[in-house]
Structure formats: structure tokens, C-alpha cells
Write a protein that holds these residues in place. Structure first.
Motif, mmCIF file in Angstrom:
data_model
loop_
_atom_site.group_PDB
_atom_site.id
_atom_site.type_symbol
_atom_site.label_atom_id
_atom_site.label_comp_id
_atom_site.label_asym_id
_atom_site.label_seq_id
_atom_site.Cartn_x
_atom_site.Cartn_y
_atom_site.Cartn_z
ATOM 1 N N GLU A 62 0.845 -1.192 0.000
ATOM 2 C CA GLU A 62 0.000 0.000 0.000
ATOM 3 C C GLU A 62 0.888 1.252 0.000
ATOM 4 N N PRO A 63 0.828 2.086 -1.042
ATOM 5 C CA PRO A 63 1.768 3.208 -1.187
ATOM 6 C C PRO A 63 1.774 4.177 -0.014
ATOM 7 N N ASP A 64 0.612 4.598 0.458
ATOM 8 C CA ASP A 64 0.557 5.598 1.524
ATOM 9 C C ASP A 64 1.138 5.053 2.830
ATOM 10 N N LEU A 65 0.757 3.830 3.174
ATOM 11 C CA LEU A 65 1.278 3.241 4.407
ATOM 12 C C LEU A 65 2.782 3.007 4.320
ATOM 13 N N PHE A 66 3.255 2.573 3.155
ATOM 14 C CA PHE A 66 4.688 2.315 2.987
ATOM 15 C C PHE A 66 5.478 3.620 3.085
ATOM 16 N N ALA A 67 4.935 4.690 2.471
ATOM 17 C CA ALA A 67 5.581 6.003 2.555
ATOM 18 C C ALA A 67 5.607 6.493 4.001
ATOM 19 N N LEU A 68 4.517 6.280 4.722
ATOM 20 C CA LEU A 68 4.452 6.674 6.135
ATOM 21 C C LEU A 68 5.469 5.895 6.952
ATOM 22 N N LEU A 69 5.595 4.601 6.689
ATOM 23 C CA LEU A 69 6.572 3.773 7.392
ATOM 24 C C LEU A 69 7.989 4.289 7.143
ATOM 25 N N ALA A 70 8.264 4.665 5.901
ATOM 26 C CA ALA A 70 9.596 5.164 5.563
ATOM 27 C C ALA A 70 9.897 6.469 6.291
ATOM 28 N N ARG A 71 8.905 7.362 6.359
ATOM 29 C CA ARG A 71 9.109 8.633 7.068
ATOM 30 C C ARG A 71 9.277 8.392 8.562
ATOM 31 N N TRP A 72 8.447 7.524 9.117
ATOM 32 C CA TRP A 72 8.493 7.204 10.543
ATOM 33 C C TRP A 72 9.862 6.652 10.941
ATOM 34 N N ARG A 73 10.474 5.862 10.048
ATOM 35 C CA ARG A 73 11.767 5.248 10.353
ATOM 36 C C ARG A 73 12.943 6.063 9.805
ATOM 37 N N GLY A 74 12.654 7.215 9.219
ATOM 38 C CA GLY A 74 13.719 8.078 8.711
ATOM 39 C C GLY A 74 14.412 7.520 7.487
ATOM 40 N N GLN A 75 13.683 6.727 6.676
ATOM 41 C CA GLN A 75 14.272 6.092 5.506
ATOM 42 C C GLN A 75 13.624 6.549 4.200
ATOM 43 N N GLY A 76 12.884 7.624 4.268
ATOM 44 C CA GLY A 76 12.130 8.055 3.092
ATOM 45 C C GLY A 76 12.977 8.399 1.901
ATOM 46 N N GLY A 77 14.152 9.003 2.124
ATOM 47 C CA GLY A 77 14.991 9.385 0.984
ATOM 48 C C GLY A 77 16.197 8.504 0.813
ATOM 49 N N ALA A 78 16.163 7.327 1.442
ATOM 50 C CA ALA A 78 17.374 6.497 1.464
ATOM 51 C C ALA A 78 17.320 5.285 0.552
ATOM 52 N N ILE A 79 16.243 5.097 -0.205
ATOM 53 C CA ILE A 79 16.149 3.875 -1.010
ATOM 54 C C ILE A 79 17.179 3.910 -2.135
ATOM 55 N N LYS A 80 17.673 2.744 -2.484
ATOM 56 C CA LYS A 80 18.723 2.621 -3.493
ATOM 57 C C LYS A 80 18.220 1.833 -4.688
ATOM 58 N N ALA A 81 18.674 2.228 -5.864
ATOM 59 C CA ALA A 81 18.277 1.537 -7.088
ATOM 60 C C ALA A 81 18.883 0.139 -7.121
ATOM 61 N N GLY A 82 18.240 -0.735 -7.860
ATOM 62 C CA GLY A 82 18.757 -2.089 -8.009
ATOM 63 C C GLY A 82 17.647 -3.109 -8.072
ATOM 64 N N THR A 83 18.050 -4.361 -8.183
ATOM 65 C CA THR A 83 17.101 -5.464 -8.218
ATOM 66 C C THR A 83 17.073 -6.145 -6.856
ATOM 67 N N TYR A 84 15.884 -6.373 -6.360
ATOM 68 C CA TYR A 84 15.723 -6.927 -5.015
ATOM 69 C C TYR A 84 14.969 -8.261 -5.081
#
Length: 331
Positions: A62-84
Motif C-alpha cells: 500500500e503506497p501511503d502506508l509504505f511512505a508513512l513507514l519510511a518517514r516514521w523510520r527516517g528512511q524516506g529518501g534512502a532507497i537505493k536503485a537495483g534489483t531486489y
């Protein structure tokens, strides 16, 4: 006052419940998360763009919840490109940690010393973990896409085992191998000893490719190099079978005949003097070193002994005796 107190209590409870529910959600398995599922986050993707790429791969995030989780954990701007790679039971929290740490899924491919560009392209085309951007392109088109002023990449890729991000493009891999070879060639050319009969670094690379195809024996490489360098110095034809075979291309059936040695092509070093116009294979570092550091030898000939090693001769008479001994069963 009683109303306000109740409102505050109700609000506090509601927030606590919402926080609890959010925490619970962040640690629940994502629908669609199964072993071996992979998705790719392209370079420059925002968090929401990354979620869209996950959704396209079959993950119900869910985009909104995932974005909220990222902000809550301070990881919103930290994602890295690549294959997971996703595992069964992957949770939003564990997935976010992967994106933030750049724990990408990798694969590898080996470019074998002595392979031709055609052989390596076939390996690239067959690799299931690559995006095949080069498929359908000619060799010269690939070089142009990479910004290289070359008609062919033959001999221009450094043999090695390359790790790469799964689902990345094969052109990126070719560019890395080409850059690695160019760096090694430039270094060797800058440190070359005086007196070598090469006008350019490219000619030295051609020589290295011939050495690569003539012997796989470490102790013989510098001596094979000496034979060909000595021949170049006196204007003697190289007369090396691997160049003839390369010139025959896909028409070669594995049996080199006398007619092949007599049929002129740009790569026939029996009919043409000097080096062929391009490398004939991908030389390894040992062959590249040998091209720049031939043995101190006056040998002009060599013949295979049959055990992987070669016998080197200074004169034609000595060479003929060696041929009779090692290839014709003479004494």
C-alpha cells in the motif's frame, strides 16, 4: 472539563490503537511475497515510484502506508536503485530495510580468456539474469551505444568474472569489461619498454590475442611472444594458424586444411605480412603482459610437443627436426 478529559483520553487511545495497528501492519507478510520473486527499482525512482514497481511485480504494497513507514523510520529518501529478491513472508519493514541498505540481488558471468566476442555475446544472450539490451545489435552498433570509436569490440573486453545487479542491462556489463581492458592496456602501454615493434597500443593488444590463442601454458607465453616479436622485427610473416581460423569465421569446421592457409583474408598471416587488423580473441592479463615483455630469445619458430608445452627454435633446420620429432613421430 470532564468532556475535554474524555476527549483527550479517547484521542490518546485512538492514537495508540492506530500506532499499534500500523506497527502490526509493518510486520505482517506482504500479499504476493513468495520466494524467487524479484523486482527492480530504477535509478532516480522516488519511494512511490518504487512501490509502483513492486506492485507491477505482484507485491501488494500500500503506497501511503509504505511512505508513512519510511518517514516514521527516517528512511524516506534512502532507497537505493537495483534489483531486489523477495522471500516468502517478506514484511513491509524488512522490505524497506532492504531498499534502504541497498541489499540488491546479484548474479555473475564469466568472460573466459581466449573467447571471441561472438562466444561472449552468446553467453550474454543466454544469461537469464540479464536484460538483453544488446540483442539484435551489430558489434559496431554496440560500440557506438557505448561511445567507443571502434568498429568491433573483439579483444576489447577483459576476461574476468563480473558480478552484476540482476535484471540490469548487458550493455552496462560490456561497458565495464571494455573499461577494465582499456585501463589495463593504457597502463601497459605507458610502461612499455623501448624497442617493441608496435606502433600503437592496439597493435600490442592484437599481439596479446594471438599469444592467448597459441598457448595456455604460463611459462611459454613470453617465449611465444618473443617468436612473433622477432618475426615482426625482421619483416617475417607471422604464419600463425589461429589468425587464419579467425578469418574463416563460422565457415571453419574444426579442420584446418592447406587450402585455408593459401586462401587470402585480412587475417591470414601466411599470405599477409604484419599483424592482422584486429584482435582475434579476448586476451587475459598474462598474455597482455607477455606481449609487452617478451622473453630474451632469438627464436623464430615453435612447435607443440603434444603435452601442452612448445619447443622453440632459432633456425628453420632446428624447427624442422622438432616438427619431425614431436608431430611426425621421428627421433
Amino acid at each position: 472539563m470532564r468532556f475535554i478529559f474524555r476527549f483527550i483520553v479517547l484521542l490518546t487511545v485512538s492514537v495508540a490503537l492506530a500506532a499499534g495497528a500500523f506497527h502490526w501492519w509493518s510486520q505482517q507478510p506482504i500479499a504476493g511475497a513468495v520466494d524467487a520473486l524479484e523486482f527492480r527499482v530504477e535509478a532516480g525512482s522516488s519511494l512511490r515510484a518504487a512501490v509502483r514497481q513492486m506492485n507491477a511485480a505482484g507485491l501488494a504494497v500500500e503506497p501511503d502506508l509504505f511512505a508513512l513507514l519510511a518517514r516514521w523510520r527516517g528512511q524516506g529518501g534512502a532507497i537505493k536503485a537495483g534489483t531486489y529478491a523477495v522471500v516468502a513472508g517478506e514484511t513491509p519493514r524488512s522490505l524497506l530495510d532492504k531498499l534502504a541498505s541497498g541489499k540488491v540481488s546479484q548474479a555473475s558471468i564469466t568472460l573466459v580468456e581466449g573467447w571471441t566476442l561472438r562466444q561472449f555475446r552468446a553467453r550474454l544472450d543466454a544469461h537469464p539474469a540479464l536484460r538483453h539490451d544488446s540483442r539484435g545489435l551489430s558489434d559496431s552498433e554496440i560500440a557506438a551505444r557505448l561511445g567507443l570509436p571502434l568498429k568491433s569490440l573483439e579483444g576489447r573486453l577483459l576476461p574476468d568474472t563480473y558480478l552484476f545487479d540482476k535484471l540490469s542491462g548487458d550493455l552496462e556489463l560490456i561497458a565495464r569489461a571494455a573499461g577494465a581492458m582499456q585501463a589495463r592496456l593504457d597502463e601497459a602501454w605507458a610502461q612499455r619498454p623501448p624497442g617493441l615493434p608496435y606502433r600503437t597500443a592496439d597493435e600490442a593488444l592484437v599481439m596479446a590475442s594471438i599469444i592467448e590463442k597459441e598457448t595456455g601454458r604460463e611459462e611459454d607465453r613470453a617465449h611465444v611472444a618473443a617468436v612473433f616479436v622477432n618475426r615482426l622485427r625482421i619483416g617475417m610473416r607471422l604464419q600463425t594458424d589461429p589468425t587464419v581460423i579467425y578469418g574463416l569465421g563460422e565457415n571453419f569446421d574444426g579442420n584446418l586444411r592447406k587450402i585455408h592457409l593459401q586462401t587470402d583474408t585480412p587475417y591470414n598471416t601466411y599470405t599477409r605480412a604484419g599483424l592482422p587488423p584486429t584482435p582475434i580473441a579476448m586476451p587475459g592479463l598474462a598474455s597482455l603482459r607477455a606481449a609487452f615483455a617478451p622473453a630474451a630469445s632469438e627464436a623464430l619458430y615453435f612447435v607443440a610437443r603434444g603435452d601442452g608445452s612448445s619447443h622453440f627454435s632459432r633456425t628453420l633446420d632446428e624447427h624442422n627436426r622438432a616438427v619431425n620429432r614431436y608431430q611426425r613421430g621421428g627421433k
